[in-house]
Motif scaffolding. Structure first.
Motif, PDB file in Angstrom:
ATOM      1  N   UNK A 140      -6.802  -0.059  -4.774  1.00 48.21           N
ATOM      2  CA  UNK A 140      -5.713  -0.804  -5.396  1.00 48.21           C
ATOM      3  C   UNK A 140      -4.886  -1.584  -4.380  1.00 48.21           C
ATOM      4  N   UNK A 141      -5.146  -1.333  -3.071  1.00 45.16           N
ATOM      5  CA  UNK A 141      -4.358  -1.978  -2.025  1.00 45.16           C
ATOM      6  C   UNK A 141      -5.232  -2.960  -1.246  1.00 45.16           C
TER       7      UNK A 141
ATOM      8  N   UNK B  37       5.052   0.058  -6.334  1.00 41.79           N
ATOM      9  CA  UNK B  37       4.572  -0.263  -7.681  1.00 41.79           C
ATOM     10  C   UNK B  37       3.648  -1.474  -7.578  1.00 41.79           C
ATOM     11  N   UNK B  38       2.729  -1.664  -8.532  1.00 45.80           N
ATOM     12  CA  UNK B  38       1.839  -2.817  -8.509  1.00 45.80           C
ATOM     13  C   UNK B  38       2.618  -4.125  -8.367  1.00 45.80           C
ATOM     14  N   UNK B  39       2.146  -4.972  -7.461  1.00 43.44           N
ATOM     15  CA  UNK B  39       2.819  -6.233  -7.186  1.00 43.44           C
ATOM     16  C   UNK B  39       3.635  -6.192  -5.904  1.00 43.44           C
ATOM     17  N   UNK B  40       3.985  -4.979  -5.428  1.00 43.13           N
ATOM     18  CA  UNK B  40       4.730  -4.866  -4.174  1.00 43.13           C
ATOM     19  C   UNK B  40       3.833  -5.214  -2.989  1.00 43.13           C
ATOM     20  N   UNK B  41       4.431  -5.695  -1.920  1.00 43.48           N
ATOM     21  CA  UNK B  41       3.681  -5.976  -0.692  1.00 43.48           C
ATOM     22  C   UNK B  41       4.628  -5.860   0.504  1.00 43.48           C
ATOM     23  N   UNK B  42       4.050  -5.692   1.679  1.00 41.77           N
ATOM     24  CA  UNK B  42       4.837  -5.676   2.910  1.00 41.77           C
ATOM     25  C   UNK B  42       3.979  -6.241   4.033  1.00 41.77           C
ATOM     26  N   UNK B  43       4.640  -6.759   5.068  1.00 38.25           N
ATOM     27  CA  UNK B  43       3.951  -7.383   6.198  1.00 38.25           C
ATOM     28  C   UNK B  43       4.400  -6.734   7.495  1.00 38.25           C
TER      29      UNK B  43
ATOM     30  N   UNK C 111      -0.612 -10.934  11.829  1.00 37.47           N
ATOM     31  CA  UNK C 111       0.255 -10.540  10.727  1.00 37.47           C
ATOM     32  C   UNK C 111      -0.594  -9.734   9.741  1.00 37.47           C
ATOM     33  N   UNK C 112      -0.148  -8.522   9.462  1.00 36.09           N
ATOM     34  CA  UNK C 112      -0.890  -7.628   8.581  1.00 36.09           C
ATOM     35  C   UNK C 112      -0.110  -7.477   7.273  1.00 36.09           C
ATOM     36  N   UNK C 113      -0.716  -7.936   6.194  1.00 32.86           N
ATOM     37  CA  UNK C 113      -0.064  -7.883   4.878  1.00 32.86           C
ATOM     38  C   UNK C 113      -0.825  -6.915   3.967  1.00 32.86           C
ATOM     39  N   UNK C 114      -0.087  -5.961   3.410  1.00 36.27           N
ATOM     40  CA  UNK C 114      -0.679  -4.989   2.484  1.00 36.27           C
ATOM     41  C   UNK C 114      -0.040  -5.206   1.114  1.00 36.27           C
ATOM     42  N   UNK C 115      -0.890  -5.360   0.102  1.00 33.85           N
ATOM     43  CA  UNK C 115      -0.406  -5.649  -1.247  1.00 33.85           C
ATOM     44  C   UNK C 115      -0.933  -4.605  -2.229  1.00 33.85           C
ATOM     45  N   UNK C 116      -0.034  -4.052  -3.020  1.00 32.26           N
ATOM     46  CA  UNK C 116      -0.432  -3.182  -4.129  1.00 32.26           C
ATOM     47  C   UNK C 116      -0.810  -4.127  -5.266  1.00 32.26           C
TER      48      UNK C 116
ATOM     49  N   UNK D 183      -4.503   0.716 -17.058  1.00 28.86           N
ATOM     50  CA  UNK D 183      -5.327   1.666 -16.317  1.00 28.86           C
ATOM     51  C   UNK D 183      -4.632   2.130 -15.041  1.00 28.86           C
ATOM     52  N   UNK D 184      -3.849   1.256 -14.413  1.00 31.50           N
ATOM     53  CA  UNK D 184      -3.180   1.619 -13.167  1.00 31.50           C
ATOM     54  C   UNK D 184      -2.142   2.724 -13.337  1.00 31.50           C
ATOM     55  N   UNK D 185      -1.820   3.079 -14.572  1.00 31.72           N
ATOM     56  CA  UNK D 185      -0.900   4.197 -14.790  1.00 31.72           C
ATOM     57  C   UNK D 185      -1.412   5.489 -14.157  1.00 31.72           C
ATOM     58  N   UNK D 186      -2.745   5.599 -14.008  1.00 28.52           N
ATOM     59  CA  UNK D 186      -3.305   6.835 -13.481  1.00 28.52           C
ATOM     60  C   UNK D 186      -3.008   7.034 -12.001  1.00 28.52           C
ATOM     61  N   UNK D 187      -2.485   6.016 -11.331  1.00 27.34           N
ATOM     62  CA  UNK D 187      -2.179   6.140  -9.906  1.00 27.34           C
ATOM     63  C   UNK D 187      -0.720   6.517  -9.641  1.00 27.34           C
ATOM     64  N   UNK D 188       0.049   6.683 -10.681  1.00 25.07           N
ATOM     65  CA  UNK D 188       1.454   7.015 -10.491  1.00 25.07           C
ATOM     66  C   UNK D 188       1.599   8.360  -9.759  1.00 25.07           C
ATOM     67  N   UNK D 189       2.491   8.376  -8.754  1.00 24.79           N
ATOM     68  CA  UNK D 189       2.801   9.613  -8.037  1.00 24.79           C
ATOM     69  C   UNK D 189       1.794  10.000  -6.973  1.00 24.79           C
ATOM     70  N   UNK D 190       0.754   9.171  -6.725  1.00 26.88           N
ATOM     71  CA  UNK D 190      -0.274   9.553  -5.752  1.00 26.88           C
ATOM     72  C   UNK D 190       0.020   8.978  -4.369  1.00 26.88           C
TER      73      UNK D 190
END
Length: 219
Positions: free
Chosen positions: A117-118, A62-68, A172-177, A191-198
């Motif tokens: 978005x990422x 979901x928007x705001x999530x990230x991982x490294x 260190x590789x960080x990817x953020x939604x 607007x980001x609702x259109x990316x749900x489920x993709x």
């Protein structure tokens, strides 16, 4: 024909015969020496350590999530590496999921829009220098290339080596939604609702290049 002319022609013919028989070799003494030479091309071999750490399979984002993730690169060849570049390739599996809503209607988008978005940030583990910071859409092949090491082609001699033989470098590789609060016109829907489920499938490609050519003497 006079006797003198006949004798002159005979001497000329005799000299020509000696020249032909001799084959143009005028020296009696001769010496031949040889040298042994070898031309051995070096090897350029970039190894991605523990590739499992760079296999992203993160679901339910979901928007705001990230991982490294940790990226380890090793020069396993005999030649020094100049540049290390990274880009991304799209793989099969993309499918747009139209988001239907009674307020804004059915909204569709492309894979590039989804990847935009990422954000991906790549920085050196030691020192923390950021070497790449942009979207996944930008990193896709044909759009953008991330340069992980400095280039020697623009540096004065002695050239700066990106990665010497047997050397290792870690990132260190960080990817953020990225979270975007933008809404549709005349609506409270984001607007980001259109990316749900993709879902998008990418392959990261790491390319190492050689150092510039230089004058070489016997090693």
């Amino acid at each position: 024909m006079s006797i003198k002319k006949k004798m002159g022609m005979g001497i000329l013919a005799g000299a020509l015969g000696v020249s032909l028989i001799g084959g143009g070799t005028w020296a009696a003494f001769n010496d031949v020496e040889t040298t042994s030479n070898s031309f051995n091309a070096g090897t350029l071999d970039l190894v991605v350590g523990n590739t499992s750490t760079m296999n992203f399979n993160i679901s339910n984002l979901k928007p705001g999530d990230y991982f490294t993730k940790k990226l380890v690169l090793t020069n396993n060849g005999s030649l020094s590496i100049n540049d290390i570049n990274v880009h991304a390739l799209k793989l099969a599996g993309w499918s747009d999921v139209p988001n239907a809503d009674t307020t804004v209607g059915t909204v569709t988008n492309t894979e590039n829009e989804f990847l935009s978005q990422f954000n991906i940030e790549i920085k050196k583990t030691t020192g923390g220098a950021v070497v790449y910071n942009n979207t996944l859409a930008h990193l896709v092949s044909g759009t953008g290339v991330g340069e992980l090491t400095g280039t020697a082609s623009v540096a004065p001699a002695p050239a700066v080596v990106g990665l010497a033989p047997a050397a290792t470098i870690e990132y260190d590789v960080k990817v953020t939604f990225v979270q975007d609060s933008t809404t549709f016109n005349n609506s409270r829907l984001h607007v980001q609702n259109k990316y749900q489920g993709e879902k998008s499938n990418l392959q990261f490609v790491f390319e190492a290049t050689q150092m510039p050519g230089e004058t070489r003497n016997n090693d």
